[in-house]
Design an enzyme around this catalytic site. Sequence first.
Site, PDB file in Angstrom:
ATOM      1  N   ASP A   1       0.867  -1.016   0.010  1.00  0.00           N
ATOM      2  CA  ASP A   1       0.057  -0.022   0.012  1.00  0.00           C
ATOM      3  C   ASP A   1       0.903   1.388  -0.112  1.00  0.00           C
ATOM      4  O   ASP A   1       0.473   2.376  -0.648  1.00  0.00           O
ATOM      5  CB  ASP A   1      -0.808   0.033   1.155  1.00  0.00           C
ATOM      6  CG  ASP A   1      -2.060  -0.970   1.279  1.00  0.00           C
ATOM      7  OD1 ASP A   1      -2.311  -1.363   0.062  1.00  0.00           O
ATOM      8  OD2 ASP A   1      -2.417  -1.466   2.174  1.00  0.00           O
ATOM      9  N   VAL A   2       1.913   1.161   0.849  1.00  0.00           N
ATOM     10  CA  VAL A   2       2.605   2.498   0.869  1.00  0.00           C
ATOM     11  C   VAL A   2       4.116   2.438   0.512  1.00  0.00           C
ATOM     12  O   VAL A   2       4.788   3.593   0.662  1.00  0.00           O
ATOM     13  CB  VAL A   2       2.461   3.000   2.433  1.00  0.00           C
ATOM     14  CG1 VAL A   2       1.070   3.376   2.721  1.00  0.00           C
ATOM     15  CG2 VAL A   2       3.162   2.094   3.386  1.00  0.00           C
TER      16      VAL A   2
ATOM     17  N   GLU B   1       4.491  -8.269  13.735  1.00  0.00           N
ATOM     18  CA  GLU B   1       5.568  -7.092  14.218  1.00  0.00           C
ATOM     19  C   GLU B   1       4.475  -6.358  14.952  1.00  0.00           C
ATOM     20  O   GLU B   1       4.989  -5.825  16.087  1.00  0.00           O
ATOM     21  CB  GLU B   1       5.506  -6.291  12.717  1.00  0.00           C
ATOM     22  CG  GLU B   1       6.891  -6.142  12.402  1.00  0.00           C
ATOM     23  CD  GLU B   1       7.082  -5.250  10.899  1.00  0.00           C
ATOM     24  OE1 GLU B   1       7.995  -5.741  10.245  1.00  0.00           O
ATOM     25  OE2 GLU B   1       6.200  -4.542  10.717  1.00  0.00           O
TER      26      GLU B   1
END
Length: 496
Positions: A26-27, A89
């Site tokens: 996405d980024v 994470e």
Amino acid sequence: MASSSSSSPSTHHYSYDVFPSFSSKDVGRTFLSHFLEGLKSKGIKTFQNNGIMRSEYITTELARAIEESRISVVILSKNYPSSSWCLNELQRIMKCKVSLGQIVMAIFYDVDPSDVREQTGDFGKVFEETCYGKTDEQKKKWRKALSHVAVIAGEHSISWASEAEMISKIVMDVSNELPSTDFDQLVGIEAHVAKLKAMVCLESDEVKVVGIWGPAGIGKATIARALYNQVSRNFQLKFYREPSWKRASNTMEFQEELLSGVLDHRDMKIPNKQEAIFRLMHQRVLVVIDCVSFVELQALQKLVQQWYLRFGSKVIVTNADLYTFTDNGIEQIYKVTYPSREEALQIFSYAAFGQSSPPRGYLKHAVEVTKLIDPFPLALKILGSALRGKNKEEWTMAPAKVNTCLVDTDIQKATRFAHDGLSKKHKRLFYLLTRETTSSSKNLNNAIYTLSGSDWDVEKGLQTLADMALISISEGGEIMMHGLVQSMSTRLRWNR
């Protein structure tokens, strides 16, 4: 942007300022690259996992990076829960928030916080797909982590008309959450900076060139960096240059480097030099050159004399040779003096014990060791780091060992003592690194790649050498070794 943390132990080792958690799908090529560049421009040390292979489970290296970061920034996007890696994470990050008091910041990138909190909408659908085949226990842990991170007040991308402005705001929020400086444990630094500020006359429109002078290892670079970090926000253009391994051979070459650095075109050729000089002439500029050469200082003086630097611009330069300054007409020179014995003990104690004074039972040993060398901050840090974690028997034997190091300077004496306590693998890395930094490559990533043929964690080995003050790693990822440490390492390598 709000952040969240819990109480933390007073002493904790930090390798990074920021750990970013994100979905590259996405980024990765958009928001993230600009965000990381913004952090870098502020001198914020960010963990980057370029070399780590993503898998179902979180690696030991990644877990350590999370635990050794002051702040975790979680960028929640539609495909964030598509990866077990991201979810694991996040689970580790939220655990560190509770157990270590880590600051956690949330960014909601094209997702609604309520969808994250309740795992609904498109975000929820992606999450359910990832949960397929997972145990109920694992799904419960992931849901808990998502629910907790979603209630942290963060920036919402849909609330911003300009992504650039949002990134600027987030970078500033991160910067504000970090300690005011990275110099908490640098004894006497504030006094040095205060005196230099007075010499520089920040409020004045007068252009100033100030030299910082003192012997090698006294802390000139540390003081210059501290001053830069504190005052650079007051200037429109700024440039801090670390000690250069390849000195400019002439005035034109240095001016090119300076313009590239000030205008943030580093390692690129300036397309229009006249336009660059025009920008330089019409803005307030801060230039700090660590370990300036005679030729470079001549070039700086010409810029001042020819009115290329105006509007209260300031130039700070460091050198161990007083004549480099006086022969170039530099009148304002700040002399860095030795720390007092009390300050020397503090510097040593921070390196050896992580606190400003020795713990009970070690005061006598610490005082005895610090008296063996002149109070050079670098030598004290190396010596203290070499004794960190040692038992009392080893502390008792330390003075005799230090005294047997028959070398030219106290910094080399401390280096020899630290070297003798290294493992064979760390010694080999130390030697190889000396050879690397004197030839073509001094970049951290290049060094890791070059040395990665060994059968152990090179990055961890480099961090060990940095923790022992035998090398330093700049914010830009450059590995640096003090000249006296380097000469000692070269001598030891040849005498093997």
